[in-house]
Motif scaffolding. Structure first.
Motif, PDB file in Angstrom:
ATOM      1  N   ALA A   1      -4.904   0.022   5.006  1.00 34.39           N
ATOM      2  CA  ALA A   1      -3.522  -0.235   4.589  1.00 34.39           C
ATOM      3  C   ALA A   1      -2.890  -1.335   5.428  1.00 34.39           C
ATOM      4  O   ALA A   1      -2.247  -2.254   4.907  1.00 34.39           O
ATOM      5  CB  ALA A   1      -2.707   1.050   4.690  1.00 34.39           C
ATOM      6  N   ILE A   2      -3.083  -1.266   6.746  1.00 29.14           N
ATOM      7  CA  ILE A   2      -2.487  -2.264   7.645  1.00 29.14           C
ATOM      8  C   ILE A   2      -3.189  -3.606   7.499  1.00 29.14           C
ATOM      9  O   ILE A   2      -2.541  -4.663   7.490  1.00 29.14           O
ATOM     10  CB  ILE A   2      -2.557  -1.778   9.109  1.00 29.14           C
ATOM     11  CG1 ILE A   2      -1.817  -0.450   9.265  1.00 29.14           C
ATOM     12  CG2 ILE A   2      -1.954  -2.821  10.055  1.00 29.14           C
ATOM     13  CD1 ILE A   2      -2.079   0.247  10.586  1.00 29.14           C
ATOM     14  N   TYR A   3      -4.506  -3.579   7.364  1.00 27.65           N
ATOM     15  CA  TYR A   3      -5.310  -4.805   7.294  1.00 27.65           C
ATOM     16  C   TYR A   3      -4.964  -5.628   6.057  1.00 27.65           C
ATOM     17  O   TYR A   3      -4.837  -6.857   6.121  1.00 27.65           O
ATOM     18  CB  TYR A   3      -6.790  -4.437   7.281  1.00 27.65           C
ATOM     19  CG  TYR A   3      -7.750  -5.615   7.358  1.00 27.65           C
ATOM     20  CD1 TYR A   3      -8.138  -6.132   8.596  1.00 27.65           C
ATOM     21  CD2 TYR A   3      -8.266  -6.195   6.210  1.00 27.65           C
ATOM     22  CE1 TYR A   3      -9.024  -7.206   8.681  1.00 27.65           C
ATOM     23  CE2 TYR A   3      -9.137  -7.268   6.276  1.00 27.65           C
ATOM     24  CZ  TYR A   3      -9.526  -7.763   7.512  1.00 27.65           C
ATOM     25  OH  TYR A   3     -10.385  -8.831   7.579  1.00 27.65           O
TER      26      TYR A   3
ATOM     27  N   PHE B   1      -1.512  -0.618  -4.092  1.00 28.34           N
ATOM     28  CA  PHE B   1      -2.717   0.203  -4.085  1.00 28.34           C
ATOM     29  C   PHE B   1      -2.532   1.442  -3.227  1.00 28.34           C
ATOM     30  O   PHE B   1      -1.760   1.451  -2.266  1.00 28.34           O
ATOM     31  CB  PHE B   1      -3.939  -0.615  -3.622  1.00 28.34           C
ATOM     32  CG  PHE B   1      -3.996  -0.933  -2.147  1.00 28.34           C
ATOM     33  CD1 PHE B   1      -4.790  -0.180  -1.281  1.00 28.34           C
ATOM     34  CD2 PHE B   1      -3.294  -2.001  -1.624  1.00 28.34           C
ATOM     35  CE1 PHE B   1      -4.865  -0.475   0.068  1.00 28.34           C
ATOM     36  CE2 PHE B   1      -3.361  -2.310  -0.273  1.00 28.34           C
ATOM     37  CZ  PHE B   1      -4.150  -1.544   0.580  1.00 28.34           C
ATOM     38  N   VAL B   2      -3.234   2.494  -3.627  1.00 28.96           N
ATOM     39  CA  VAL B   2      -3.241   3.745  -2.871  1.00 28.96           C
ATOM     40  C   VAL B   2      -4.424   3.734  -1.920  1.00 28.96           C
ATOM     41  O   VAL B   2      -5.517   3.298  -2.280  1.00 28.96           O
ATOM     42  CB  VAL B   2      -3.355   4.961  -3.817  1.00 28.96           C
ATOM     43  CG1 VAL B   2      -3.639   6.238  -3.025  1.00 28.96           C
ATOM     44  CG2 VAL B   2      -2.093   5.124  -4.640  1.00 28.96           C
TER      45      VAL B   2
ATOM     46  N   CYS C   1       0.841  -1.197   0.000  1.00 31.29           N
ATOM     47  CA  CYS C   1       0.000   0.000   0.000  1.00 31.29           C
ATOM     48  C   CYS C   1       0.874   1.245   0.000  1.00 31.29           C
ATOM     49  O   CYS C   1       1.935   1.280   0.635  1.00 31.29           O
ATOM     50  CB  CYS C   1      -0.915   0.006   1.221  1.00 31.29           C
ATOM     51  SG  CYS C   1      -2.035   1.433   1.271  1.00 31.29           S
ATOM     52  N   LEU C   2       0.420   2.247  -0.727  1.00 30.86           N
ATOM     53  CA  LEU C   2       1.074   3.554  -0.748  1.00 30.86           C
ATOM     54  C   LEU C   2       0.143   4.556  -0.078  1.00 30.86           C
ATOM     55  O   LEU C   2      -0.993   4.741  -0.510  1.00 30.86           O
ATOM     56  CB  LEU C   2       1.345   3.974  -2.187  1.00 30.86           C
ATOM     57  CG  LEU C   2       1.980   5.357  -2.412  1.00 30.86           C
ATOM     58  CD1 LEU C   2       3.416   5.366  -1.901  1.00 30.86           C
ATOM     59  CD2 LEU C   2       1.950   5.726  -3.890  1.00 30.86           C
ATOM     60  N   ILE C   3       0.602   5.165   1.008  1.00 31.17           N
ATOM     61  CA  ILE C   3      -0.205   6.171   1.691  1.00 31.17           C
ATOM     62  C   ILE C   3       0.551   7.502   1.694  1.00 31.17           C
ATOM     63  O   ILE C   3       1.774   7.545   1.641  1.00 31.17           O
ATOM     64  CB  ILE C   3      -0.576   5.771   3.135  1.00 31.17           C
ATOM     65  CG1 ILE C   3       0.676   5.627   4.007  1.00 31.17           C
ATOM     66  CG2 ILE C   3      -1.380   4.482   3.149  1.00 31.17           C
ATOM     67  CD1 ILE C   3       0.349   5.447   5.489  1.00 31.17           C
TER      68      ILE C   3
END
Length: 245
Positions: free
Chosen positions: A194-196, A186-187, A33-35
């Motif tokens: 994101a963590i899940y 994914f963004v 994930c990209l945050i």
């Protein structure tokens, strides 16, 4: 060797740096994930990774081959499902195959072989307006997978769903990813999501935007719902929030 890599990506517009020195890699079947806050350059990065834009500097590699600036090598799914309202679900999903030169008849046969696996049985002849938000996202994800079955870039794929549907989609998504072995970046603006979902999270911050931290998500609990209520989950959340701030 990682299946997908971005090496030292930088982009400038009219002399103004937008993103700088970004490196990302994905292993087979890995979910990353990209945050980052709005305006940090996530969309610019995704356009480069998908081959829609040429970076000012850096390279994008798929299976070790340079695909920088080459569209059509990896899948790119936007936030909205982008299903065409005048086409049936079957024909919406078949569209990437038809664009690549497959006949409509053969494309329909191929996509129909995936409908049961993706939980879409019985929707072939329906139109997007006849499906729920969750089912539309399943259709969009199947279309994305058929475009490229190695790497997918997903821009906030679950953000338009209500909380209950989103949780159901998360569980379905994890299940289907185990079967199709699709590497995914994914963004998300949802840190819990994101963590899940992720095996690792990239944090993007600054101006120009850079990757300031890569955090592997190691789960002591196999049950993700139980993990989401654990002190370990809260620790990751606090850590991510600190880097975003």
């Amino acid at each position: 060797m990682p299946i997908f890599q971005a090496k030292n990506i930088a982009q400038s517009y009219e002399g103004q740096a937008v993103i700088d020195d970004i490196s990302i890699q994905l292993e087979k079947n890995e979910i990353a994930c990209l945050i980052g806050t709005s305006g940090v350059g996530k969309t610019t990065l995704f356009q480069i990774l998908s081959g829609l834009h040429q970076p000012t500097m850096g390279h994008v590699l798929l299976d070790g081959h340079d695909i920088t600036g080459q569209a059509g090598k990896v899948s790119y799914m936007l936030q909205k499902d982008m299903l065409l309202p005048y086409r049936t679900i079957e024909d919406n999903i078949a569209l990437p195959l038809i664009i690549k030169g497959m006949s409509k008849k053969k494309a329909r046969i191929k996509v129909n072989s995936y409908f049961d696996q993706f939980g879409l049985s019985g929707t072939q002849k329906k139109y997007p307006s006849q499906l729920s938000g969750g089912m539309r996202q399943r259709a969009a994800l199947l279309r994305t997978y058929l475009f490229s079955n190695k790497v997918a870039l997903l821009d906030e794929p679950f953000s338009a769903l209500d909380a209950l549907t989103k949780h159901e989609m998360h569980q379905w998504y994890l299940s289907i990813m185990q079967k199709i072995e699709l590497a995914t970046l994914f963004v998300s603006h949802d840190i819990d999501e994101a963590i899940y979902l992720s095996d690792k999270v990239y944090v993007m911050a600054g101006s120009p935007g850079r990757i300031v931290k890569e955090i592997p998500i190691i789960r002591a609990l196999q049950d993700r719902d139980a993990f989401s209520l654990s002190p370990q989950f809260l620790m990751y959340k606090k850590q991510l929030l600190s880097y975003l701030q």
